[in-house]
Design a protein around this motif. Sequence first.
Motif, PDB file in Angstrom:
ATOM      1  N   ASP A 100     -52.344 -12.074  43.409  1.00  0.00           N
ATOM      2  CA  ASP A 100     -50.928 -11.866  43.730  1.00  0.00           C
ATOM      3  C   ASP A 100     -49.988 -12.457  42.686  1.00  0.00           C
ATOM      4  O   ASP A 100     -48.786 -12.386  42.850  1.00  0.00           O
ATOM      5  CB  ASP A 100     -50.596 -12.405  45.120  1.00  0.00           C
ATOM      6  CG  ASP A 100     -50.663 -13.919  45.218  1.00  0.00           C
ATOM      7  OD1 ASP A 100     -50.788 -14.611  44.194  1.00  0.00           O
ATOM      8  OD2 ASP A 100     -50.570 -14.422  46.355  1.00  0.00           O
ATOM      9  N   SER A 101     -50.497 -13.056  41.641  1.00  0.00           N
ATOM     10  CA  SER A 101     -49.760 -13.666  40.532  1.00  0.00           C
ATOM     11  C   SER A 101     -48.977 -14.908  40.948  1.00  0.00           C
ATOM     12  O   SER A 101     -48.156 -15.401  40.197  1.00  0.00           O
ATOM     13  CB  SER A 101     -48.842 -12.665  39.818  1.00  0.00           C
ATOM     14  OG  SER A 101     -47.693 -12.388  40.591  1.00  0.00           O
ATOM     15  N   HIS A 102     -49.240 -15.422  42.154  1.00  0.00           N
ATOM     16  CA  HIS A 102     -48.577 -16.644  42.621  1.00  0.00           C
ATOM     17  C   HIS A 102     -49.583 -17.716  43.020  1.00  0.00           C
ATOM     18  O   HIS A 102     -49.216 -18.668  43.707  1.00  0.00           O
ATOM     19  CB  HIS A 102     -47.667 -16.337  43.811  1.00  0.00           C
ATOM     20  CG  HIS A 102     -46.536 -15.423  43.475  1.00  0.00           C
ATOM     21  ND1 HIS A 102     -45.556 -15.742  42.563  1.00  0.00           N
ATOM     22  CD2 HIS A 102     -46.240 -14.186  43.921  1.00  0.00           C
ATOM     23  CE1 HIS A 102     -44.701 -14.747  42.473  1.00  0.00           C
ATOM     24  NE2 HIS A 102     -45.101 -13.781  43.271  1.00  0.00           N
ATOM     25  N   GLY A 103     -50.864 -17.546  42.671  1.00  0.00           N
ATOM     26  CA  GLY A 103     -51.882 -18.538  43.008  1.00  0.00           C
ATOM     27  C   GLY A 103     -52.771 -18.151  44.166  1.00  0.00           C
ATOM     28  O   GLY A 103     -53.584 -18.949  44.614  1.00  0.00           O
ATOM     29  N   GLY A 104     -52.630 -16.926  44.638  1.00  0.00           N
ATOM     30  CA  GLY A 104     -53.483 -16.436  45.717  1.00  0.00           C
ATOM     31  C   GLY A 104     -54.061 -15.090  45.345  1.00  0.00           C
ATOM     32  O   GLY A 104     -53.657 -14.474  44.362  1.00  0.00           O
ATOM     33  N   SER A 105     -55.017 -14.644  46.130  1.00  0.00           N
ATOM     34  CA  SER A 105     -55.614 -13.325  45.926  1.00  0.00           C
ATOM     35  C   SER A 105     -55.929 -12.706  47.275  1.00  0.00           C
ATOM     36  O   SER A 105     -56.115 -13.398  48.271  1.00  0.00           O
ATOM     37  CB  SER A 105     -56.911 -13.417  45.113  1.00  0.00           C
ATOM     38  OG  SER A 105     -56.655 -13.769  43.789  1.00  0.00           O
ATOM     39  N   LYS A 106     -56.001 -11.385  47.263  1.00  0.00           N
ATOM     40  CA  LYS A 106     -56.426 -10.622  48.425  1.00  0.00           C
ATOM     41  C   LYS A 106     -57.822 -10.098  48.093  1.00  0.00           C
ATOM     42  O   LYS A 106     -57.996  -9.389  47.108  1.00  0.00           O
ATOM     43  CB  LYS A 106     -55.460  -9.471  48.659  1.00  0.00           C
ATOM     44  CG  LYS A 106     -55.718  -8.708  49.916  1.00  0.00           C
ATOM     45  CD  LYS A 106     -54.809  -7.509  50.106  1.00  0.00           C
ATOM     46  CE  LYS A 106     -53.393  -7.710  49.646  1.00  0.00           C
ATOM     47  NZ  LYS A 106     -52.558  -6.517  49.866  1.00  0.00           N
ATOM     48  N   LEU A 107     -58.799 -10.487  48.894  1.00  0.00           N
ATOM     49  CA  LEU A 107     -60.160  -9.989  48.719  1.00  0.00           C
ATOM     50  C   LEU A 107     -60.356  -8.811  49.660  1.00  0.00           C
ATOM     51  O   LEU A 107     -60.218  -8.948  50.879  1.00  0.00           O
ATOM     52  CB  LEU A 107     -61.180 -11.092  49.037  1.00  0.00           C
ATOM     53  CG  LEU A 107     -61.025 -12.412  48.283  1.00  0.00           C
ATOM     54  CD1 LEU A 107     -62.110 -13.388  48.704  1.00  0.00           C
ATOM     55  CD2 LEU A 107     -61.040 -12.205  46.783  1.00  0.00           C
ATOM     56  N   ILE A 108     -60.661  -7.653  49.096  1.00  0.00           N
ATOM     57  CA  ILE A 108     -60.937  -6.462  49.891  1.00  0.00           C
ATOM     58  C   ILE A 108     -62.431  -6.526  50.231  1.00  0.00           C
ATOM     59  O   ILE A 108     -63.266  -6.692  49.346  1.00  0.00           O
ATOM     60  CB  ILE A 108     -60.612  -5.167  49.129  1.00  0.00           C
ATOM     61  CG1 ILE A 108     -59.222  -5.235  48.485  1.00  0.00           C
ATOM     62  CG2 ILE A 108     -60.770  -3.956  50.036  1.00  0.00           C
ATOM     63  CD1 ILE A 108     -58.070  -5.431  49.432  1.00  0.00           C
ATOM     64  N   LEU A 109     -62.745  -6.400  51.514  1.00  0.00           N
ATOM     65  CA  LEU A 109     -64.112  -6.639  51.989  1.00  0.00           C
ATOM     66  C   LEU A 109     -64.766  -5.379  52.552  1.00  0.00           C
ATOM     67  O   LEU A 109     -64.084  -4.479  53.037  1.00  0.00           O
ATOM     68  CB  LEU A 109     -64.081  -7.699  53.095  1.00  0.00           C
ATOM     69  CG  LEU A 109     -63.389  -9.016  52.772  1.00  0.00           C
ATOM     70  CD1 LEU A 109     -63.326  -9.899  54.025  1.00  0.00           C
ATOM     71  CD2 LEU A 109     -64.074  -9.729  51.634  1.00  0.00           C
ATOM     72  N   ASN A 110     -66.079  -5.370  52.482  1.00  0.00           N
ATOM     73  CA  ASN A 110     -66.911  -4.376  53.163  1.00  0.00           C
ATOM     74  C   ASN A 110     -67.909  -5.137  54.019  1.00  0.00           C
ATOM     75  O   ASN A 110     -68.505  -6.113  53.550  1.00  0.00           O
ATOM     76  CB  ASN A 110     -67.675  -3.499  52.170  1.00  0.00           C
ATOM     77  CG  ASN A 110     -66.814  -2.491  51.494  1.00  0.00           C
ATOM     78  OD1 ASN A 110     -65.845  -1.997  52.048  1.00  0.00           O
ATOM     79  ND2 ASN A 110     -67.130  -2.189  50.246  1.00  0.00           N
TER      80      ASN A 110
END
Length: 114
Positions: A100-110
């Motif tokens: 997210d360019s702010h120190g976090g991320s979104k992990l897309i899961l299966n």
Amino acid sequence: MGVNWVQHLLKPLHGVFGDPVDFRPAGGAAYTISGIFDRAYTQDVDPMEDGSTINTTSPVLGVLDSDFLLPPKKGDRVFIGLVSGEQVNTLFTISDIQPDSHGGSKLILNRVKS
């Protein structure tokens, strides 16, 4: 002076909404991180020839990048036990990482089929 997003937004959010998640990197030892789990995330897929759109849903895990010893990669796994007191008890593989360019991320899961 810029905003410290991790200190002022992301850590407080994880303090309220985050749950412990077992991160299992490929070829490494598992350890616990904080994650905010959403059961479904809708994503549009390429439009069809007739103009209609296909979409798919995937569970998503919001994470703090600083929780990882090494950045997560596609194929790493996470085991989600409890979310807000409700049992999930499901193993997922990471199919995509969206910082997210702010120190976090979104992990897309299966979901890993047993």
